[in-house]
Design an enzyme around this catalytic site. Sequence first.
Site, PDB file in Angstrom:
ATOM      1  N   GLY A  45       0.739  -1.091  -0.020  1.00  0.00           N
ATOM      2  CA  GLY A  45      -0.065  -0.065  -0.020  1.00  0.00           C
ATOM      3  C   GLY A  45       0.870   1.411  -0.173  1.00  0.00           C
ATOM      4  O   GLY A  45       2.124   1.184   0.373  1.00  0.00           O
ATOM      5  N   GLN A  50       2.550   9.976   1.296  1.00  0.00           N
ATOM      6  CA  GLN A  50       3.939   9.460   1.259  1.00  0.00           C
ATOM      7  C   GLN A  50       4.756   9.741   0.235  1.00  0.00           C
ATOM      8  O   GLN A  50       5.783   9.470   0.063  1.00  0.00           O
ATOM      9  CB  GLN A  50       3.559   7.812   1.439  1.00  0.00           C
ATOM     10  CG  GLN A  50       3.192   7.170   2.745  1.00  0.00           C
ATOM     11  CD  GLN A  50       3.127   5.821   2.723  1.00  0.00           C
ATOM     12  OE1 GLN A  50       2.280   5.048   2.458  1.00  0.00           O
ATOM     13  NE2 GLN A  50       4.211   5.282   3.371  1.00  0.00           N
ATOM     14  N   LEU A  93       6.778   1.987   4.167  1.00  0.00           N
ATOM     15  CA  LEU A  93       7.704   2.510   3.054  1.00  0.00           C
ATOM     16  C   LEU A  93       8.261   3.795   3.594  1.00  0.00           C
ATOM     17  O   LEU A  93       9.336   4.112   2.915  1.00  0.00           O
ATOM     18  CB  LEU A  93       6.947   2.540   1.804  1.00  0.00           C
ATOM     19  CG  LEU A  93       6.529   1.226   1.086  1.00  0.00           C
ATOM     20  CD1 LEU A  93       5.722   1.227  -0.271  1.00  0.00           C
ATOM     21  CD2 LEU A  93       7.755   0.231   1.128  1.00  0.00           C
ATOM     22  N   HIS A 134      -3.760   0.836   7.743  1.00  0.00           N
ATOM     23  CA  HIS A 134      -2.542   1.495   7.616  1.00  0.00           C
ATOM     24  C   HIS A 134      -2.536   2.628   6.827  1.00  0.00           C
ATOM     25  O   HIS A 134      -2.149   3.742   7.366  1.00  0.00           O
ATOM     26  CB  HIS A 134      -1.726   0.504   7.597  1.00  0.00           C
ATOM     27  CG  HIS A 134      -0.137   0.923   7.395  1.00  0.00           C
ATOM     28  ND1 HIS A 134       0.790   0.597   8.358  1.00  0.00           N
ATOM     29  CD2 HIS A 134       0.426   1.831   6.574  1.00  0.00           C
ATOM     30  CE1 HIS A 134       2.054   1.112   8.115  1.00  0.00           C
ATOM     31  NE2 HIS A 134       1.728   1.870   6.760  1.00  0.00           N
ATOM     32  N   GLU A 135      -3.263   2.604   5.706  1.00  0.00           N
ATOM     33  CA  GLU A 135      -2.840   3.471   4.561  1.00  0.00           C
ATOM     34  C   GLU A 135      -4.098   4.873   4.910  1.00  0.00           C
ATOM     35  O   GLU A 135      -3.675   5.804   4.958  1.00  0.00           O
ATOM     36  CB  GLU A 135      -3.151   3.147   3.005  1.00  0.00           C
ATOM     37  CG  GLU A 135      -2.334   1.807   2.778  1.00  0.00           C
ATOM     38  CD  GLU A 135      -0.958   2.440   2.839  1.00  0.00           C
ATOM     39  OE1 GLU A 135      -0.651   3.623   2.866  1.00  0.00           O
ATOM     40  OE2 GLU A 135      -0.040   1.489   2.942  1.00  0.00           O
ATOM     41  N   HIS A 138      -2.491   6.942   7.202  1.00  0.00           N
ATOM     42  CA  HIS A 138      -1.507   7.855   6.779  1.00  0.00           C
ATOM     43  C   HIS A 138      -2.183   9.064   6.262  1.00  0.00           C
ATOM     44  O   HIS A 138      -1.952  10.160   6.625  1.00  0.00           O
ATOM     45  CB  HIS A 138      -0.718   7.304   5.533  1.00  0.00           C
ATOM     46  CG  HIS A 138       0.336   6.541   5.883  1.00  0.00           C
ATOM     47  ND1 HIS A 138       1.469   7.179   6.377  1.00  0.00           N
ATOM     48  CD2 HIS A 138       0.834   5.230   5.478  1.00  0.00           C
ATOM     49  CE1 HIS A 138       2.485   6.264   6.417  1.00  0.00           C
ATOM     50  NE2 HIS A 138       2.094   5.116   5.907  1.00  0.00           N
TER      51      HIS A 138
END
Length: 194
Positions: A45, A50, A93, A134-135, A138
Amino acid sequence: MSLEIVHFPHPMLRFKSQPIKRVDKELRMMAEEMLELMYAHEGVGLAANQVALPLRMFVVNPSGKRGEGEERVIINPVLQRPKGSEADREGCLSLPGLFGDVVRSKQIMLSAYDLKGQAIELKCEGFFARVLQHENDHLDGTMFFDRMTEDARRDLGGALEEFEIDFKSKQAGGAIPSDEELAKQREQWIARYA
């Protein structure tokens, strides 16, 4: 425009991303480039912030491999109806090489849009639900270590400091724009899409 993954503590990672009001050719190309970056860095993802875009969009493919699994571009996600919870190891990442156990809901409902403006309504569970959470975090400026226990987070302390020192040094050397310049770039993206 060439996108690249930004590392903690880049200010965009703590910015609450703005809802997307329009999709154009450039946004579709950026989504494709985000997928390329995600695969190149062996991720499952990648959120828009990011890659320093302050927009509520992320790309996912739980298989982590192009041509396998289900590749999705998710716009303006809303996660609802969490059920159950389980701990599992996560990485990011934007924090390469760093991992930790995070408790997440086992099951969630995703409401969002794709690049064509089609509504997405999905009941998700297991690893896919974890990736979405998780994404989505963000997009709200939350990093995975924010959800770890204090003891577990303490174990990361030294590594997080190294990321901060590296970032400040690159910023001082001009490899990364100043916080003011980054804020200006962020406002330009918001004016265009949000």
